[in-house]
Each structure stands twice: as C-alpha cells, then as structure tokens.
Design a protein around this motif. Sequence first.
Motif, short mmCIF file in Angstrom:
data_model
loop_
_atom_site.label_atom_id
_atom_site.label_comp_id
_atom_site.label_asym_id
_atom_site.label_seq_id
_atom_site.Cartn_x
_atom_site.Cartn_y
_atom_site.Cartn_z
N VAL A 1 29.40 34.81 63.52
CA VAL A 1 29.68 33.94 62.40
C VAL A 1 30.93 34.49 61.72
O VAL A 1 31.03 35.71 61.51
N ALA A 2 31.87 33.62 61.40
CA ALA A 2 33.09 34.04 60.71
C ALA A 2 33.08 33.47 59.30
O ALA A 2 33.50 32.33 59.09
N PRO A 3 32.60 34.23 58.33
CA PRO A 3 32.64 33.74 56.95
C PRO A 3 34.06 33.67 56.41
O PRO A 3 34.93 34.46 56.80
N GLY A 4 34.27 32.74 55.50
CA GLY A 4 35.46 32.74 54.68
C GLY A 4 35.18 33.56 53.43
O GLY A 4 34.40 34.52 53.47
N PRO A 5 35.76 33.20 52.29
CA PRO A 5 35.49 33.94 51.05
C PRO A 5 34.08 33.65 50.54
O PRO A 5 33.77 32.51 50.18
N ILE A 6 33.23 34.66 50.56
CA ILE A 6 31.82 34.53 50.17
C ILE A 6 31.55 35.49 49.03
O ILE A 6 31.91 36.68 49.11
N TRP A 7 30.89 35.01 47.99
CA TRP A 7 30.64 35.81 46.78
C TRP A 7 29.45 36.73 47.02
O TRP A 7 28.31 36.32 46.98
N THR A 8 29.74 38.01 47.25
CA THR A 8 28.71 39.03 47.46
C THR A 8 29.10 40.26 46.64
O THR A 8 30.23 40.37 46.15
N PRO A 9 28.20 41.25 46.51
CA PRO A 9 28.56 42.47 45.78
C PRO A 9 29.75 43.22 46.38
O PRO A 9 30.39 44.02 45.68
N LEU A 10 30.06 42.98 47.65
CA LEU A 10 31.22 43.62 48.26
C LEU A 10 32.52 43.22 47.57
O LEU A 10 33.47 44.01 47.54
N ILE A 11 32.56 42.02 47.01
CA ILE A 11 33.82 41.51 46.45
C ILE A 11 34.25 42.26 45.19
O ILE A 11 35.37 42.78 45.12
N PRO A 12 33.40 42.38 44.16
CA PRO A 12 33.84 43.16 43.00
C PRO A 12 33.96 44.66 43.28
O PRO A 12 34.52 45.40 42.46
N ALA A 13 33.47 45.10 44.45
CA ALA A 13 33.63 46.51 44.82
C ALA A 13 34.84 46.74 45.72
O ALA A 13 35.07 47.86 46.16
N THR A 14 35.61 45.68 45.98
CA THR A 14 36.77 45.79 46.88
C THR A 14 37.96 46.44 46.19
O THR A 14 38.81 47.05 46.84
N GLY A 15 38.02 46.33 44.85
CA GLY A 15 39.11 46.96 44.11
C GLY A 15 40.19 46.01 43.66
O GLY A 15 41.29 46.44 43.28
N TRP A 16 39.91 44.70 43.69
CA TRP A 16 40.90 43.72 43.25
C TRP A 16 41.00 43.68 41.74
O TRP A 16 40.02 43.92 41.02
N ASP A 17 42.19 43.30 41.25
CA ASP A 17 42.38 43.18 39.81
C ASP A 17 41.80 41.84 39.32
O ASP A 17 41.31 41.03 40.12
N ALA A 18 41.89 41.62 38.00
CA ALA A 18 41.27 40.44 37.40
C ALA A 18 41.86 39.15 37.96
O ALA A 18 41.14 38.17 38.20
N GLU A 19 43.18 39.13 38.19
CA GLU A 19 43.82 37.92 38.69
C GLU A 19 43.33 37.59 40.11
O GLU A 19 43.02 36.43 40.42
#
Length: 292
Positions: free
Chosen positions: A226-244
């Motif tokens: 399965v190839a997910p696109g952008p999926i909202w999981t706890p991994l996302i806020p732990a990736t290190g991206w800024d607010a924008e």
Amino acid sequence: MTIQDPREKHHDDEFTAQQQEQPGLTDDTMPEPDHGEKSYRGSGRLEGRRALITGGDSGIGRAVAIAYAREGADVAIVYLPEEQDDADDTLALICEAGRTAVALPGDIRDESFATSIVADTVEQLGGLDIVVLNAAYQKDRDGIENLPTEGFDRVFRTNLYGMLWTARAAVPHLQPGASLIVTASVQAYSPSPSLVDYAMTKAAQVAFVQAMAEELGPRGIRVNAVAPGPIWTPLIPATGWDAERLAEFGQDTPLGRAGQPAELAGAYVYLASEDGSFTSGAVLPVTGGKHL
C-alpha cells in the motif's frame, strides 16, 4: 450508508503547530487521528487468520489492527517499548473485537528481535497467515550536506533492514494463500528532498515487493504494498517540520486534505483477503488523488 463528499469527510483544515519527539504518540497528536475505532465494521473477511503487524500501536498500524480483528483475525502487534500506552489501547481494541491480541515490544533495528517476533507470533497464535511490514521512521532533512550518518542509518535499519529480517523469518511459516503486505509511500515515486533517505527506502520497498511477488508466487504466497499519501499520524508532528509545513500538510492533494489512518484499512483488508486472490506485485495507492 450515506455518501459523503471525500473532501470534507475528515479534518479538512490546516493542522496547528506542534512538535513531538520520535516516536510520536497518539494522545499528543492534535487532532487525534481516526483509526476507525467508531467506524470500521467487519464482515468476516479474515475469519480465523493470524496476522503480524509491525508498527501496530498507532497510526496506520493501529487502523489495520482494528480492521483485521473486526474481520475475524487474531493479531500480534510490534512496537517500541516507549509506545506502550498506544499499544495498550490497540491491544484492547483487538480484544474488544473478540480476537486474540499479542504484544511484542522491541526495536526491529535489532536483527534478533526482528526475527524472533515471527517465532513468537507463530507460537502464540498457532501459525501465521498475514505479515504487514509497516514500521517506519522519517525525519526532516535540512539539505544533504546536513544529513547525519546516524540518522540515515536509523531510517534504513527501520524501514529496510527490519522489514527484510522479519520477512525472511516469516516466509518459511507461510502457506499457500498467505500474504506479505508492505507499507510503501507516494514518496517512492515523488520524493521530497527533505525526506530523501526515507524516500530512498520506500523506493527500495517497491523493488522488494515486485521481486518477492515473482519469487513467492509459485508457492501461492502473494506480496503487495500500500502506498499512502499524506496521512495524519503521530509520525507527522514528530518529523520535525515547522508550523508552516505542518499547516500545509496534505493540502496539496487533489482532494485538498490529508488522509486519516482509517481510510487505509480497507486496502490492507482487500490485499489480505480472498477478494485479492489474484492481486500480487501490486502497489495500491491511497493518496487523495496524488499519482504514483
């Protein structure tokens, strides 16, 4: 069931600024991801099967665990010890579905652990029919000149080495009709520079799936991704991206929003079930319209 506009079915606004340390945790993720806790309804499509899911405590792994249990499968989940609270919630949901739940805490970057989880699952569930190789790690990279070898190594050992070690140990236990399912990514086809090492592993996973489908097909074992696109999981806020970057997450899909873990569960059920009996070597996109 009422037809819903897919653009508005889930959170369709920007995500607020938030940061977590790896691994991310569900309770600290706002809004909390939807794993199908209230929405997924099973129909016996995996009755009596035994499944092993790496990264099964939260995010996509939890959604798959819920769906598999409600479809009639017993489920073992693998997770890092620091994710025990998330794992406990997932294990409880498996049990609420009337199925056996097996907890396997540890780090698949360790070869002995990544191998032993197969034997432990076989022992506790009496066999193995479905292996979902889902555990993953990603981190924002500020240019290749700043990519640390230690970080690169963690991504590869989690996403590739651990996957391979578990698959290698599992195959001798799999009978005709069994499935290996890998969580790849749209990043395998449309890599973001800031996720270069993660994208590299996802492209390698696609090659693995295609090669293993050819190798194992004559033994009656199907291999898919399965190839997910952008999926909202706890991994996302732990990736290190800024607010924008967080605010824009998923807004560039044709459906105009990020997906939720629950929206992937059906793909994993299909690939593991008799409905997918002639599907092997496939990469199934669940991307909100982003093409592979």
